[in-house]
Design a protein around this motif. Sequence first.
Motif, PDB file in Angstrom:
ATOM      1  N   GLN A 270       0.829  -1.187   0.000  1.00 41.67           N
ATOM      2  CA  GLN A 270       0.000   0.000   0.000  1.00 41.67           C
ATOM      3  C   GLN A 270       0.873   1.249   0.000  1.00 41.67           C
ATOM      4  O   GLN A 270       1.768   1.400   0.810  1.00 41.67           O
ATOM      5  N   GLY A 271       0.632   2.117  -0.959  1.00 36.22           N
ATOM      6  CA  GLY A 271       1.364   3.369  -1.033  1.00 36.22           C
ATOM      7  C   GLY A 271       2.718   3.271  -1.713  1.00 36.22           C
ATOM      8  O   GLY A 271       3.372   4.277  -1.941  1.00 36.22           O
ATOM      9  N   GLU A 272       3.152   2.058  -2.058  1.00 37.41           N
ATOM     10  CA  GLU A 272       4.472   1.896  -2.666  1.00 37.41           C
ATOM     11  C   GLU A 272       4.561   2.593  -4.018  1.00 37.41           C
ATOM     12  O   GLU A 272       5.542   3.284  -4.309  1.00 37.41           O
ATOM     13  N   LEU A 273       3.546   2.432  -4.853  1.00 38.95           N
ATOM     14  CA  LEU A 273       3.559   3.068  -6.163  1.00 38.95           C
ATOM     15  C   LEU A 273       3.473   4.588  -6.032  1.00 38.95           C
ATOM     16  O   LEU A 273       4.147   5.329  -6.763  1.00 38.95           O
ATOM     17  N   GLU A 274       2.677   5.062  -5.077  1.00 34.71           N
ATOM     18  CA  GLU A 274       2.604   6.502  -4.837  1.00 34.71           C
ATOM     19  C   GLU A 274       3.971   7.034  -4.438  1.00 34.71           C
ATOM     20  O   GLU A 274       4.394   8.093  -4.910  1.00 34.71           O
ATOM     21  N   ALA A 275       4.669   6.315  -3.580  1.00 37.76           N
ATOM     22  CA  ALA A 275       6.002   6.732  -3.154  1.00 37.76           C
ATOM     23  C   ALA A 275       6.968   6.749  -4.331  1.00 37.76           C
ATOM     24  O   ALA A 275       7.798   7.664  -4.448  1.00 37.76           O
ATOM     25  N   GLN A 276       6.857   5.768  -5.220  1.00 35.83           N
ATOM     26  CA  GLN A 276       7.722   5.731  -6.398  1.00 35.83           C
ATOM     27  C   GLN A 276       7.447   6.917  -7.318  1.00 35.83           C
ATOM     28  O   GLN A 276       8.373   7.538  -7.845  1.00 35.83           O
ATOM     29  N   VAL A 277       6.168   7.237  -7.507  1.00 33.69           N
ATOM     30  CA  VAL A 277       5.805   8.371  -8.354  1.00 33.69           C
ATOM     31  C   VAL A 277       6.333   9.668  -7.740  1.00 33.69           C
ATOM     32  O   VAL A 277       6.901  10.512  -8.435  1.00 33.69           O
ATOM     33  N   LEU A 278       6.170   9.827  -6.433  1.00 33.71           N
ATOM     34  CA  LEU A 278       6.692  11.029  -5.770  1.00 33.71           C
ATOM     35  C   LEU A 278       8.209  11.116  -5.907  1.00 33.71           C
ATOM     36  O   LEU A 278       8.758  12.205  -6.103  1.00 33.71           O
ATOM     37  N   SER A 279       8.875   9.992  -5.817  1.00 32.97           N
ATOM     38  CA  SER A 279      10.326   9.975  -5.959  1.00 32.97           C
ATOM     39  C   SER A 279      10.740  10.421  -7.354  1.00 32.97           C
ATOM     40  O   SER A 279      11.658  11.236  -7.515  1.00 32.97           O
ATOM     41  N   VAL A 280      10.062   9.920  -8.362  1.00 35.74           N
ATOM     42  CA  VAL A 280      10.356  10.309  -9.743  1.00 35.74           C
ATOM     43  C   VAL A 280      10.071  11.798  -9.941  1.00 35.74           C
ATOM     44  O   VAL A 280      10.877  12.519 -10.526  1.00 35.74           O
ATOM     45  N   LEU A 281       8.940  12.269  -9.423  1.00 39.24           N
ATOM     46  CA  LEU A 281       8.620  13.693  -9.544  1.00 39.24           C
ATOM     47  C   LEU A 281       9.664  14.560  -8.843  1.00 39.24           C
ATOM     48  O   LEU A 281       9.983  15.654  -9.302  1.00 39.24           O
ATOM     49  N   GLY A 282      10.196  14.052  -7.744  1.00 43.51           N
ATOM     50  CA  GLY A 282      11.211  14.787  -7.001  1.00 43.51           C
ATOM     51  C   GLY A 282      12.506  14.957  -7.776  1.00 43.51           C
ATOM     52  O   GLY A 282      13.294  15.855  -7.493  1.00 43.51           O
ATOM     53  N   GLU A 283      12.748  14.103  -8.753  1.00 47.62           N
ATOM     54  CA  GLU A 283      13.946  14.200  -9.586  1.00 47.62           C
ATOM     55  C   GLU A 283      13.827  15.295 -10.648  1.00 47.62           C
ATOM     56  O   GLU A 283      14.834  15.725 -11.205  1.00 47.62           O
ATOM     57  N   ALA A 284      12.609  15.707 -10.939  1.00 44.07           N
ATOM     58  CA  ALA A 284      12.382  16.691 -12.003  1.00 44.07           C
ATOM     59  C   ALA A 284      12.731  18.092 -11.520  1.00 44.07           C
ATOM     60  O   ALA A 284      12.498  18.437 -10.365  1.00 44.07           O
TER      61      ALA A 284
ATOM     62  N   ALA B  35       5.103  16.077 -17.488  1.00 42.86           N
ATOM     63  CA  ALA B  35       3.925  15.363 -17.976  1.00 42.86           C
ATOM     64  C   ALA B  35       3.901  13.940 -17.421  1.00 42.86           C
ATOM     65  O   ALA B  35       4.932  13.386 -17.047  1.00 42.86           O
ATOM     66  N   ALA B  36       2.716  13.361 -17.406  1.00 43.63           N
ATOM     67  CA  ALA B  36       2.563  11.987 -16.919  1.00 43.63           C
ATOM     68  C   ALA B  36       3.400  11.012 -17.743  1.00 43.63           C
ATOM     69  O   ALA B  36       3.932  10.038 -17.201  1.00 43.63           O
ATOM     70  N   ALA B  37       3.538  11.267 -19.031  1.00 46.45           N
ATOM     71  CA  ALA B  37       4.341  10.380 -19.880  1.00 46.45           C
ATOM     72  C   ALA B  37       5.796  10.366 -19.424  1.00 46.45           C
ATOM     73  O   ALA B  37       6.463   9.328 -19.468  1.00 46.45           O
ATOM     74  N   TRP B  38       6.304  11.498 -18.959  1.00 48.17           N
ATOM     75  CA  TRP B  38       7.672  11.587 -18.435  1.00 48.17           C
ATOM     76  C   TRP B  38       7.803  10.708 -17.199  1.00 48.17           C
ATOM     77  O   TRP B  38       8.780   9.986 -17.037  1.00 48.17           O
ATOM     78  N   VAL B  39       6.808  10.785 -16.328  1.00 54.62           N
ATOM     79  CA  VAL B  39       6.800   9.963 -15.113  1.00 54.62           C
ATOM     80  C   VAL B  39       6.743   8.487 -15.491  1.00 54.62           C
ATOM     81  O   VAL B  39       7.507   7.669 -14.974  1.00 54.62           O
ATOM     82  N   GLN B  40       5.859   8.137 -16.409  1.00 49.19           N
ATOM     83  CA  GLN B  40       5.694   6.747 -16.842  1.00 49.19           C
ATOM     84  C   GLN B  40       7.006   6.193 -17.389  1.00 49.19           C
ATOM     85  O   GLN B  40       7.411   5.077 -17.059  1.00 49.19           O
ATOM     86  N   GLU B  41       7.687   6.973 -18.203  1.00 46.33           N
ATOM     87  CA  GLU B  41       8.946   6.534 -18.806  1.00 46.33           C
ATOM     88  C   GLU B  41       9.998   6.219 -17.737  1.00 46.33           C
ATOM     89  O   GLU B  41      10.715   5.236 -17.820  1.00 46.33           O
TER      90      GLU B  41
ATOM     91  N   TRP C 216       2.687  18.010 -13.814  1.00 44.64           N
ATOM     92  CA  TRP C 216       2.588  17.611 -12.423  1.00 44.64           C
ATOM     93  C   TRP C 216       3.872  17.951 -11.691  1.00 44.64           C
ATOM     94  O   TRP C 216       4.957  17.849 -12.263  1.00 44.64           O
ATOM     95  N   GLU C 217       3.752  18.353 -10.426  1.00 44.48           N
ATOM     96  CA  GLU C 217       4.933  18.549  -9.592  1.00 44.48           C
ATOM     97  C   GLU C 217       4.587  18.216  -8.146  1.00 44.48           C
ATOM     98  O   GLU C 217       3.446  18.363  -7.725  1.00 44.48           O
ATOM     99  N   PRO C 218       5.592  17.757  -7.409  1.00 41.36           N
ATOM    100  CA  PRO C 218       5.316  17.356  -6.028  1.00 41.36           C
ATOM    101  C   PRO C 218       5.170  18.554  -5.109  1.00 41.36           C
ATOM    102  O   PRO C 218       5.825  19.568  -5.272  1.00 41.36           O
ATOM    103  N   VAL C 219       4.258  18.428  -4.171  1.00 38.87           N
ATOM    104  CA  VAL C 219       4.126  19.392  -3.086  1.00 38.87           C
ATOM    105  C   VAL C 219       4.883  18.834  -1.889  1.00 38.87           C
ATOM    106  O   VAL C 219       5.472  19.553  -1.108  1.00 38.87           O
ATOM    107  N   ALA C 220       4.847  17.506  -1.795  1.00 35.86           N
ATOM    108  CA  ALA C 220       5.466  16.828  -0.663  1.00 35.86           C
ATOM    109  C   ALA C 220       6.316  15.669  -1.166  1.00 35.86           C
ATOM    110  O   ALA C 220       5.997  15.055  -2.179  1.00 35.86           O
TER     111      ALA C 220
END
Length: 143
Positions: free
Chosen positions: A19-33, A38-44, A79-83
């Motif tokens: 639970q929450g693992e994929l959300e954490a991965q997405v936040l981690s990827v967003l944090g690198e930007a 775009a969502a396609a950037w995150v998906q890649e 998209w960009e992370p707030v947290a």
Amino acid sequence: MDAERAGGEQETPARRRGQGELEAQVLSVLGEASEPVAAAWVQERLGAGLSYSTVITILTRLHAKQAVTRTGRGRPVLWEPVANEAGLAALRMRRLLDKQSDRDAVLSSFVSVLSSHDEDLLRSLLAESGPDDAGAPSDRPER
């Protein structure tokens, strides 16, 4: 046997994420930007064969949790992370607390199960933040 392929190999069931693992991965990827993406950037960058719709679903859930912001009226939505991951956990904790009728009891119970290290850290963080508008009492007994 249904689980066996023609070559006698058995299929390995896909590992289910926690639970929450994929959300954490997405936040981690967003944090690198360095800017909203775009969502396609995150998906890649996530890889793992995730579909675009899965990435959009996770981003939408994170947006509902106020962990990410979305900009743009057309396409692409950016998209960009707030947290970060810690911030997301803090948002979850706050939402759980907000749902409770007896906040004092919940906070008291939470503090009572903290390790001494965590309790010391919490005391330090509270001291750094200073008194709030309600005037936090300074004569609380030490635990």
